[in-house]
Design a protein around this motif. Sequence first.
Motif, mmCIF file in Angstrom:
data_model
loop_
_atom_site.group_PDB
_atom_site.id
_atom_site.type_symbol
_atom_site.label_atom_id
_atom_site.label_comp_id
_atom_site.label_asym_id
_atom_site.label_seq_id
_atom_site.Cartn_x
_atom_site.Cartn_y
_atom_site.Cartn_z
ATOM 1 N N PHE A 104 -3.894 -4.872 -4.377
ATOM 2 C CA PHE A 104 -2.835 -5.385 -3.506
ATOM 3 C C PHE A 104 -1.641 -4.440 -3.502
ATOM 4 O O PHE A 104 -1.214 -3.950 -4.545
ATOM 5 C CB PHE A 104 -2.399 -6.795 -3.928
ATOM 6 C CG PHE A 104 -3.388 -7.850 -3.531
ATOM 7 C CD1 PHE A 104 -3.634 -8.094 -2.187
ATOM 8 C CD2 PHE A 104 -4.091 -8.575 -4.491
ATOM 9 C CE1 PHE A 104 -4.562 -9.060 -1.803
ATOM 10 C CE2 PHE A 104 -5.023 -9.532 -4.119
ATOM 11 C CZ PHE A 104 -5.263 -9.771 -2.776
ATOM 12 N N ARG A 105 -1.098 -4.211 -2.305
ATOM 13 C CA ARG A 105 0.083 -3.355 -2.185
ATOM 14 C C ARG A 105 1.294 -4.161 -1.748
ATOM 15 O O ARG A 105 2.417 -3.688 -1.807
ATOM 16 C CB ARG A 105 -0.168 -2.263 -1.122
ATOM 17 C CG ARG A 105 -1.364 -1.354 -1.366
ATOM 18 C CD ARG A 105 -1.191 -0.484 -2.606
ATOM 19 N NE ARG A 105 0.146 0.063 -2.782
ATOM 20 C CZ ARG A 105 0.610 1.165 -2.207
ATOM 21 N NH1 ARG A 105 -0.155 1.867 -1.412
ATOM 22 N NH2 ARG A 105 1.841 1.574 -2.435
ATOM 23 N N CYS A 106 1.035 -5.363 -1.284
ATOM 24 C CA CYS A 106 2.102 -6.116 -0.649
ATOM 25 C C CYS A 106 1.806 -7.615 -0.762
ATOM 26 O O CYS A 106 0.650 -8.028 -0.632
ATOM 27 C CB CYS A 106 2.118 -5.660 0.815
ATOM 28 S SG CYS A 106 3.303 -6.473 1.814
ATOM 29 N N VAL A 107 2.824 -8.420 -1.041
ATOM 30 C CA VAL A 107 2.675 -9.877 -1.054
ATOM 31 C C VAL A 107 3.695 -10.451 -0.072
ATOM 32 O O VAL A 107 4.866 -10.082 -0.113
ATOM 33 C CB VAL A 107 2.938 -10.483 -2.456
ATOM 34 C CG1 VAL A 107 2.629 -11.982 -2.451
ATOM 35 C CG2 VAL A 107 2.126 -9.777 -3.528
ATOM 36 N N VAL A 108 3.237 -11.325 0.800
ATOM 37 C CA VAL A 108 4.123 -11.944 1.787
ATOM 38 C C VAL A 108 4.207 -13.436 1.487
ATOM 39 O O VAL A 108 3.169 -14.098 1.359
ATOM 40 C CB VAL A 108 3.566 -11.747 3.215
ATOM 41 C CG1 VAL A 108 4.491 -12.394 4.244
ATOM 42 C CG2 VAL A 108 3.373 -10.269 3.522
#
Lengths: 215, 477
Positions: A104-108
């Motif tokens: 994962f590179r990003c969590v929204v």
Amino acid sequence: MRAFTVHTGLVAPLDRANVDTDMIIPKQFLKSIKRSGFGPNLFDELRYLDEGQPGQDCSNRPLNKEFVLNQARYKGASVLLARQNFGCGSSREHAPWALDDFGFRCVVAPSFADIFYNNCFKNGILPITLSEAEVDQLFNEVETEQGYQLTVDLEKEVITSPSGKELKFSIDDFRRHCLVNGLDDIGLTLQNADAIKEFEKGHKASSPWLFGAVQ
Amino acid sequence: MAGKTLYDKLWDNHLVQQRDDGSALIYIDRQLLHEVTSPQAFEGLRLAGRQPWRIDANLATPDHNVPTTSNERESGIEGIEDPISKIQVKTLDDNCNDFGIVQFDMQDKRQGIVHVVGPEQGATLPGMTVVCGDSHTSTHGAFGALAHGIGTSEVEHVMATQCLVAKKMKNLLVRVDGKLGLGVTPKDVVLAIIGKIGTAGGNGCALEFGGQVFRDMTMEGRMTVCNMAIEAGARAGMVAVDQTTLDYVKGRPFAPQADLWEKAVAAWSDLHSDDDAVFDEVVVLNGEEIKPQVTWGTSPEMVLPIDAHVPTPADGVDETQQEGYARALEYMGLNGGQPITDIPVDRVFIGSCTNSRIEDLREAASVVKGRKVADSVKEALVVPGSGLVKEQAEAEGLHDIFIAAGLQWREPGCSMCLAMNADKLGNGEHCASTSNRNFEGRQGFGGRTHLVSPAMAAAAAVKGHFVDVREMMAGAQ
Ligand code: SF4
């Protein structure tokens, strides 16, 4: 630290509020003295049906087929879509390490717990806060559209959906600057060593009892 | 100009550099270290060829992994049976030796849970900034200090620079007026607060606890409350300095002595919020209305008074909460609508950085004294927060009371609070626990945690189910 500029990736929806760091990476894996290798145990208790042990080979463990990351359509996801108060609980940095190690590179999410939010930036992961309504909308889109990808542009602070729709987000200047350039925090702070020493001198003069007691 | 809050003052007193974007460099007076969140930080220092900025600002002790049975403790690190835990404790030991950091090792009677040890030694002082790679660092705010948990990268950052990059938080005041009833403890107060504001209620805030209830509370009680500020979403909780604070700190090993003490006391007299300080948010509770609390679900906000009934999913205020309730009920094996007092208890845990100090142990002992743990309870542990708490309890004979009642008397450590050592719940077991988190699996795979005060845990141990401890207290029918 690895820089984050623009990232396009498959989105996995984790439809659950208050996901705590015990859930992200259970405590038995905190016994490691390393920063890497936590990926196979990310969301361990949700992902597998048995109890995971540190150092164990996870490839033959029984999977919880229901869990989102075990579904074929989300294989290779690098953007995690989550609900409110994501990352609450323990301060363990093993949580972003595990997310990172998994890919994962990003969590929204609509909101994050403070310490987790902070820890993400130290590890090249971008936590993005959007409104509840925007997150709801993304959940709908992800669930209805196979292979749903988002493009995240940190410099422009905008997320673009497959239909070309843009969502604005905002990140503190300093954090954005560090992440975009992959800067090491400690090196940056040490550029201000003189200011720290100067402060320390005054602090010692006014509160001498704070110095030298524990030796 | 409006006055300052306690948090504003602590912030201003430690501000090294303010940046245009709102972030700042804050000077850190004390860093506490333990074995779980420090190894990667030390490794980072080594890889970069850096030295700690100020060795005397650091204090270390192993707590999360250490075994709590005296057998396993006897031969020190070598005696730890779990090989992975052993490596971690050994790594802390090696790192402290290499860098010259003071450590209370497993054999030292000052060893214990970092958040018990710091205050006990006077290593936590009013007006300090205190950090530790552990979210319950909020505990130390009880001393009018700015204290919060940090991640491992920040542990390394503080070691290398004595500073933290931080952004000023908002000011939240939780005021509890009036007086607490008999049998209602600091743990019940903080659980009631979390029940009211929710686990995200304090996100982005520094939380000050004010009002008569906290003025009347002992330092240990204030620590219990500040400990769980993080469970209300606030990284830092704090209580203003008063005579109670000074009385507690005075004479502790690392506290200032003689002339320096007088100077320090003078400096600390300003560590309270000004009368005209403005808070971003104020929440008020009435202490008289707080009853003994029990959590029924898998988040500390899922909490109710002992005389209540477990909710049904339909009681949730919105869809997210309704789903959360349904999931929690299923995990906890409970039926919506059942009385809390019907929930059976398989194990009891009295300990953790929330409730393992001497007053907690006295409170629990007073309930079990002359009584027996119910047959249906498989195991009841009492785990003191430090070697010194253990020593004090034994001097008072509390251990004899526990042992006579059928509870186990253990060595200090985190123990079943997070089950990193051998102390854990079995799948599906209900636990009356004085710790701070009831998350799924927290105390063992499939374990079901109910957070309560030491008195309520002791009462549950005796009855085998939750019960209003007030009914069992002296004078009750
Ligand atoms: S007692 Fe529990 S909450 Fe406290 S430091 Fe140890 S593991 Fe963390």
